[in-house]
Scaffold this active site. Sequence first.
Site, mmCIF file in Angstrom:
data_model
loop_
_atom_site.group_PDB
_atom_site.id
_atom_site.type_symbol
_atom_site.label_atom_id
_atom_site.label_comp_id
_atom_site.label_asym_id
_atom_site.label_seq_id
_atom_site.Cartn_x
_atom_site.Cartn_y
_atom_site.Cartn_z
ATOM 1 N N ASP A 1 -15.440 1.333 67.083
ATOM 2 C CA ASP A 1 -16.842 0.980 66.895
ATOM 3 C C ASP A 1 -16.883 -0.537 66.672
ATOM 4 O O ASP A 1 -15.861 -1.175 66.379
ATOM 5 C CB ASP A 1 -17.455 1.752 65.719
ATOM 6 C CG ASP A 1 -18.985 1.775 65.790
ATOM 7 O OD1 ASP A 1 -19.562 0.952 66.537
ATOM 8 O OD2 ASP A 1 -19.610 2.612 65.107
HETATM 9 C C1 BGC Z 1 -22.741 1.739 66.337
HETATM 10 C C2 BGC Z 1 -22.270 2.424 67.598
HETATM 11 C C3 BGC Z 1 -22.681 1.621 68.794
HETATM 12 C C4 BGC Z 1 -22.125 0.232 68.685
HETATM 13 C C5 BGC Z 1 -22.447 -0.670 69.856
HETATM 14 C C6 BGC Z 1 -22.385 0.272 66.308
HETATM 15 O O1 BGC Z 1 -23.097 -0.375 65.313
HETATM 16 O O2 BGC Z 1 -22.215 2.384 65.213
HETATM 17 O O3 BGC Z 1 -22.781 3.719 67.650
HETATM 18 O O4 BGC Z 1 -22.264 2.248 69.970
HETATM 19 O O5 BGC Z 1 -22.651 -0.374 67.523
HETATM 20 O O6 BGC Z 1 -23.749 -1.088 69.837
#
Ligand code: BGC
Length: 742
Positions: free
Chosen positions: A293
Amino acid sequence: MMKTTRLASMFKCALLLSSFLLTAPLAYAIRPVSQETIDIETYKNAALAPEVRAKALLGLMTMDEKFTMVFGQYATVAAWKNFKPDPKVLPYSAGYVPAIERLGIPAQFQTDAGIGVATQGGAPKPRERTALPSGMLTASTFDRDIAFKGGAMIGREAYLSGFNILLAGGVNLVREPRNGRNFEYGGEDPLLAGIMVGEQIRGIQSNPIISTLKHFAYNNQETNRFGVNVVVDEKSGRMSELLAFQIANEIGKPWSVMCAYNRVNGAYACENNYLLNEVLKGDFGFKGYVMSDWGATHSTIPAANFGLDQQSGWPFDKSAYFSDALKEAVESNHVPKARLDNMVLRILTAMFAQKLFDQPVSGDQAEKIPVEAHEAVTQADAEAGIILLKNERNLLPLSSKAKTILIIGGRADQGVLSGGGSSQVYPRGGQVVHDEAPKAWPGPVVYFPDSPMKALQARTKAKISYLDGKDLGLVKDQAKKADLVIVFATQWLGESIDAEGLDLPNKQNQLIDEAASANPNTVVVLQTGGPVFMPWLPKVGAVLEAWYPGTRGGTAIALILTGEVNPSGHLPVTFPKSLDQLPRLKIDGGTDKAFEGSNIGYRWYEAKGHQPLFAFGHGLSYATFKLGELKIASPDPKAITVTARIHNSSKRSGAEVAQIYVSHDSFDSPKRLAGFTKAYVEAGESKTVTVSLDPRLLASYDVSAKKWIIAKGSYKIHLAASSAEISQTVTIELPETVLGYK
Ligand code: BGC
């Protein structure tokens, strides 16, 4: 001597001649062909297996090229932490990994998320795309086909928007009803969530798109999500959250898994050997790649060796762990070269499997999106998932006797609400509401411009008026005069925040109470991220839970209110009555001990003897269904199937869900959902449905044997309309059975 030598040379000649004759037909092939040429021909050959092509391509890559593949950057446009974004990013999307042009390896263009093509905050002109209803609503449909079609639709929009990786597939269970991201996920039950999210991923990947499955694992709250340590024993985990991931992985076959921010039993999820190597790549047999993530990578050597294949979203992390630091680690053999090769091989295999090479994206072609067809998909989803929670005196569907209708609140005159954060999809035609906080991330608060009030006006002859609900005196006064009142109540939630409690915010409980006290013919339409309390419930006549209903949510709500669509959604999550019914009174940001074990959601409430406000699986219809004639069709413990009859005794056709729960003395909770099916039944007709039970729901995970085992004994199989409404139970004797699952 002479003779022998001559003989020997004659023999040699004969040998040479015969080997020439043998190989002569392959004359072309014996032209010296380098390994490089073979590898090039192999990886370019679309008829070969993805793994074979990936291996060949890997053989052609330099070390620097391999490092390029495992290091993703944030697709921002602004310089940040001395990082200059690559000009080729698709701006205001989630992430990017550059192409390797020498070898024709396409760039990886990543976008969020589970309801459609999102735009990251701050974009001067966001991408305007079709949004599905929230994941919670899609789970409420209990309809696999709807989930698949929704996935296929958003995958298509992602592809036509120039993206080849869609960061969808959120399956974290609702362990915590206050979690601000529950709306992105598939509810509290591992079977339901696993199936519905798995189907969505399968739909997404029916396009030349890689889908993720996320956030692996236990990202069940947003409070201190970057640091919270979830303490959970192996057996409980395998039988709850990890089972949801396992099922979604089996059905959806995602080519990428996103590891979570939080820690699990001490180790960060993105450097968690147990989660990534043992469970995911080992037991689940996952062949794709693990991406972190955004900001979830915390090291180089542990992360690489314990299973992370690609660092995402630099510069979200403290350090560029998978850039120069990884090079150094590989050079010094702290991370074996073979491990780097495996990381790249997994990414390339995913890219070949999903045809990223053979059907490359070609930039933003949004004009090719079949808008009407896509909006029909999201509308069908909303229609099938909006839940009728209460309906007294047949207040709904709206009767023609209601000549004057007062609509109050929830911006119903303008649109329908959506959830905030990285998954935010922006509506075509722009935003309609501009004055709600927060404006900054995880805001803005976005309403899709499909007003339920306008949709209702177009469908009824009643005189409809609107009040925003701010003036309670006016509400009382007007509510008294109307034949019917519909209060639209909202709970906006977003990524990175949890709800403080389960009360509707902004004094909406008081508003509903006032309206219902003034007029008992009050209907409440909720748009919430997850469960909420309803202290006014006895006073109102009807309640619809519309979650966040997506681009065509207003139309779907109106169609259900008028009865043109018969509601058929069922709760994928329990609505508790009070906070003291929850496993934890407060959300802990430090160590979150999962002391409910595998008893998440209804299993917890039932084990504790709590009477919830609304039970898991609950959902009414304008038709009347009777479930019966439950029979075991196949008693094979590894593949039990049952049949049941759904009788529609009303004058309206509609859809009902047959839910099959199982009980056994050895279970920690009274019952578990083991199968379900939704069927459409014409008025006055009956239908026999067949439901297959997932044997893992009858079994226990044996930690030392690493096996799922059904204990010998007598099992109760329940046919039910919700976890609290059992219509029939049959008993089956099962021998001890070791299942084939790991
Ligand atoms: C989130 C993810 C997301 C990623 C990219 C993170 O803050 O937890 O679910 O895919 O950002 O935007």
